[in-house]
Structures are given as structure tokens and as C-alpha cells.
Design a protein around this motif. Structure first.
Motif, PDB file in Angstrom:
ATOM      1  N   THR A  33       0.845  -1.191   0.000  1.00 41.59           N
ATOM      2  CA  THR A  33       0.000   0.000   0.000  1.00 41.59           C
ATOM      3  C   THR A  33       0.884   1.246   0.000  1.00 41.59           C
ATOM      4  O   THR A  33       2.060   1.201   0.373  1.00 41.59           O
ATOM      5  N   GLY A  34       0.298   2.346  -0.407  1.00 37.84           N
ATOM      6  CA  GLY A  34       0.963   3.636  -0.313  1.00 37.84           C
ATOM      7  C   GLY A  34       2.053   3.851  -1.335  1.00 37.84           C
ATOM      8  O   GLY A  34       1.981   3.395  -2.476  1.00 37.84           O
ATOM      9  N   VAL A  35       3.071   4.570  -0.890  1.00 39.91           N
ATOM     10  CA  VAL A  35       4.166   4.971  -1.771  1.00 39.91           C
ATOM     11  C   VAL A  35       4.974   3.762  -2.228  1.00 39.91           C
ATOM     12  O   VAL A  35       5.414   3.698  -3.378  1.00 39.91           O
ATOM     13  N   ILE A  36       5.146   2.787  -1.354  1.00 41.12           N
ATOM     14  CA  ILE A  36       5.908   1.575  -1.709  1.00 41.12           C
ATOM     15  C   ILE A  36       5.237   0.865  -2.883  1.00 41.12           C
ATOM     16  O   ILE A  36       5.920   0.381  -3.785  1.00 41.12           O
ATOM     17  N   SER A  37       3.919   0.805  -2.877  1.00 39.47           N
ATOM     18  CA  SER A  37       3.192   0.176  -3.967  1.00 39.47           C
ATOM     19  C   SER A  37       3.453   0.896  -5.289  1.00 39.47           C
ATOM     20  O   SER A  37       3.639   0.255  -6.325  1.00 39.47           O
ATOM     21  N   GLY A  38       3.472   2.207  -5.245  1.00 38.69           N
ATOM     22  CA  GLY A  38       3.740   2.985  -6.456  1.00 38.69           C
ATOM     23  C   GLY A  38       5.145   2.783  -6.978  1.00 38.69           C
ATOM     24  O   GLY A  38       5.361   2.675  -8.194  1.00 38.69           O
TER      25      GLY A  38
END
Length: 66
Positions: A33-38
Motif C-alpha cells: 500500500t501507499g508509496v511503496i506500492s507505487g
């Protein structure tokens, strides 16, 4: 190393990049989730583009002399 063998190994790298991209996209969509996912998704799409270009080049460059 002969040119046909070199092309075979280069095509293996392209296929491995495509498999890695598939796994990273699934990981980014379902587990992260979040920035890591991006970030993981961006890495996945970049590796998919590189793998696609490698396979495209190998297929459309034609056969090699034996």
C-alpha cells in the motif's frame, strides 16, 4: 560465443524481465500500500517495457546464419 547463442541468452533475459514484472505488479496491487506500492509498480512497468523491447528486437531482427 556465437551470435545465435548470444541472442538466445538475451531473449532469456527478456523473458525473465517479463516474469519479474508480472510478479511485481501482482505484489504491488494486492499486498503493498501507499508509496511503496507505487515504487514497486513503477519498477514493474519499466522492467516490462525493457523486456518487451528485448523480445521485440530479437523476434523482428530475423534469423541468424548458422
Amino acid at each position: 560465443m556465437s551470435e545465435p547463442m548470444l541472442r538466445m541468452y538475451i531473449s532469456f533475459v527478456g523473458m525473465i524481465l517479463l516474469f519479474v514484472a508480472t510478479g511485481l505488479i501482482l505484489l504491488a496491487r494486492h499486498k503493498l500500500t501507499g508509496v511503496i506500492s507505487g515504487i514497486v509498480a513503477a519498477i514493474a512497468y519499466i522492467s516490462m517495457l525493457i523486456g518487451g523491447f528485448i523480445i521485440f528486437y530479437i523476434v523482428f531482427s530475423g534469423p541468424t546464419p548458422p
